[in-house]
Each structure stands twice: as C-alpha cells, then as structure tokens.
Motif scaffolding. Structure first.
Motif, PDB file in Angstrom:
ATOM      1  N   UNK A  91      -8.820  -1.935  -8.607  1.00  0.00           N
ATOM      2  CA  UNK A  91      -9.142  -3.028  -8.015  1.00  0.00           C
ATOM      3  C   UNK A  91      -8.610  -3.303  -6.741  1.00  0.00           C
ATOM      4  N   UNK A  92      -7.124  -2.424  -6.517  1.00  0.00           N
ATOM      5  CA  UNK A  92      -6.727  -2.947  -5.074  1.00  0.00           C
ATOM      6  C   UNK A  92      -7.505  -2.696  -4.003  1.00  0.00           C
ATOM      7  N   UNK A  93      -8.242  -1.282  -4.542  1.00  0.00           N
ATOM      8  CA  UNK A  93      -9.014  -0.198  -3.306  1.00  0.00           C
ATOM      9  C   UNK A  93     -10.001  -1.013  -3.338  1.00  0.00           C
ATOM     10  N   UNK A 139      -4.898  -8.957  -4.583  1.00  0.00           N
ATOM     11  CA  UNK A 139      -5.956  -7.703  -4.619  1.00  0.00           C
ATOM     12  C   UNK A 139      -6.288  -7.831  -3.212  1.00  0.00           C
ATOM     13  N   UNK A 140      -5.211  -7.951  -2.475  1.00  0.00           N
ATOM     14  CA  UNK A 140      -6.012  -8.344  -1.367  1.00  0.00           C
ATOM     15  C   UNK A 140      -4.782  -7.658  -0.060  1.00  0.00           C
ATOM     16  N   UNK A 141      -5.209  -6.860   0.948  1.00  0.00           N
ATOM     17  CA  UNK A 141      -4.278  -6.419   1.986  1.00  0.00           C
ATOM     18  C   UNK A 141      -5.194  -6.225   2.917  1.00  0.00           C
ATOM     19  N   UNK A 149       0.932   1.259   1.072  1.00  0.00           N
ATOM     20  CA  UNK A 149       2.329   1.527   0.817  1.00  0.00           C
ATOM     21  C   UNK A 149       2.302   0.729  -0.727  1.00  0.00           C
ATOM     22  N   UNK A 150       2.049  -0.841  -1.017  1.00  0.00           N
ATOM     23  CA  UNK A 150       1.654  -0.989  -1.712  1.00  0.00           C
ATOM     24  C   UNK A 150       0.945   0.291  -3.081  1.00  0.00           C
TER      25      UNK A 150
END
Length: 294
Positions: A91-93, A139-141, A149-150
């Motif tokens: 999901x993050x990606x 879920x955002x970067x 890193x996360x």
C-alpha cells in the motif's frame, strides 16, 4: 496378577501416548491435546502435533473439536506470518507511485491542521473536518529515502512482530500507533505544518518490539540502541515531525504491553479494549485541537 496389573495402571498419574499405550508421556498435541510420545511428535511452529493432526485429521480417533495453535499473544498461527506486513508495504509503495505520477494527489493525503491560514479560502485540513487525513498520511512519503527507511524498518521489525502477535493484533497495533502519532502531531504542531509518512506506526512497532523482547527475556540492547539512534535523528534533524514519533512510540508501548502480558482469561477483551482506549484518547486530542482552531 491381572488384578494387580489393572490396579497399577489405574494408579498411574502420567498419561500414555494415544498411539502407543505402553509409553508414558507428558507432551500433548497442540491442536487436539492428545498425549504423544517422542516417536509421534511432529515439530510445529508452536509446540508439537500428533501425526493425525499433521495429516489433516484423517485418523478415525481424531476428536471433532481440535484447537488451533496460537501465537504468544493468542493470535492464530498462519501459513504466511508476514502477509499483513507485505500488504502494508504494498500500500505504501502504491501510494508513493501514485503521488509521483500525479503530485497534486499529495495535497489531499498529507496531514495538515488547516491550510491556507485563515482568513484565506478555501481551507483544507483536519480542522475543516477532513479527519481522514489522520489515516491517509500514514501511507504517504516525501522522497525515496523516506519510504525506503520506513519500509525497511517495517520489514525488519514488523515481520517478526506479526508472527508473534498474529495478523489481527498486529494490524490493530499498527493502526492505533499511526493514528496516535498523527493526533499528537495535529495537537502540538503548527496548524499549517504538513506531516506525512508511516513514522508514527513504525515507532509503535519499535515500542511493541521492546515490550515483546522483554517478555521473552531476550537481549534488549539492540532495540534500545536502535531507539536511541532514531531519537537522536528525530530531534537533531529539522523537518521531522517528532510528535508523530513520540505519539506512535507511546501508543505502541501501551498496546504492546497489553498484547503480550494480558492473562489468558479475557485476553482478547483486554488487548483490543486497550487499543480502543488509545483510539478514544486519539479522538479526544483531535477534538481538543479542532476546537482551538475553529
């Protein structure tokens, strides 16, 4: 002689293997609870199982209600103990790629109290009723190094923790930690300060891992060193939302303690009840800050 032998068998306190009645044993199958001798023990992820349970219960004497093996926290042992961790990473990606494709999407996902500062219009943010940002911001970067890193931390820390807690408890811990970190950021940071990233949830996993290692009486020095190094980075680098880190860490420690120390009786009630209390505090902090900004 027969009567004496029967009396001896009746007086025997140690159970015998269900497949070899002449062998005493103190080990029971973790699924059906039948006594099994060393020749019948089949190593499982938790304890030992009998041959019938390993074959799927094909034996004629298999009891109809066999209990499933459980994790340390009472969760169900699954075939893929890292499934939820893989989904969270996915999901993050996916969100990171979507934001790269359409950068304006980030404005609708990041955590911000209110923006632009009043009296300019239109405004957006949690104070304007967009509470969903407390979830989407997890879920955002911002950059590739940020998500790298996360996600590495999520894989290294989250995978073993998921195996120890079980899927439902692990996912609950992740979410309440992330929400608590977002709520503390919303409460203490400047209203127009944007915050994003899974850091609050990751720090919650750090805290819960420390509690788990302590519960298992493992060496605490690696996790303590990791926390100290991350705290140094948190407070020495500008642009890092330290509030999310601290909020997630505190929530992770509290929820993690309930997960691994809850007594067997009413265990699920205590575990999920504690997480519900954390959510209540999160909502209360959000309401307080919203009242200050509106």
């Amino acid at each position: 002689m027969d009567q004496a032998a029967n009396s001896a068998r009746d007086a025997r306190s140690v159970p015998v293997c269900y497949r070899h009645p002449d062998r005493e044993t103190g080990v029971h199958c973790t699924r059906c609870d039948r006594p099994i001798c060393p020749d019948c023990m089949v190593s499982a992820s938790v304890g030992f199982q009998c041959p019938d349970c390993v074959r799927g219960g094909s034996g004629t004497s298999h009891p109809p209600a066999a209990s499933q093996p459980r994790t340390l926290a009472g969760g169900t042992v699954s075939a893929d103990p890292r499934l939820v961790t893989k989904i969270l990473i996915g999901i993050n990606i996916a969100v990171f790629i979507a934001v790269r494709v359409q950068s304006s999407l980030l404005d609708h996902l990041l955590l911000v109290g209110t923006w632009p500062p009043k009296p300019f219009t239109p405004t957006m943010g949690v104070a304007e009723g967009e509470w969903y940002r407390l979830v989407t911001s997890m879920f955002t970067h911002e950059a590739i190094w940020h998500i790298a890193f996360n996600m590495l931390s999520l894989w290294w820390i989250g995978g073993p923790l998921e195996a120890a807690l079980g899927r439902a408890r692990y996912l609950t811990l992740y979410l309440v930690s992330g929400l608590a970190g977002g709520a503390l950021t919303y409460l203490l940071a400047a209203p127009s300060q944007a915050s994003l990233g899974a850091s609050g949830a990751i720090w919650g996993l750090f805290g819960a891992t420390a509690i788990l290692l302590r519960r298992l009486d493992y060496d605490m020095r690696p996790i303590i060193a990791l926390l100290v190094i991350n705290l140094i980075f948190t407070f020495s680098w500008s642009g890092i939302a330290w509030q999310a880190h601290i909020g997630g860490l505190v929530a992770g420690v509290v929820a993690g303690y309930a997960m691994v120390h809850a007594p067997r009786k009413n265990r699920a009630l205590i575990q999920f009840g504690t997480c519900a209390l954390i959510l209540v505090v999160t909502v209360a902090l959000t309401l307080v800050r919203t009242a200050q900004l509106t």
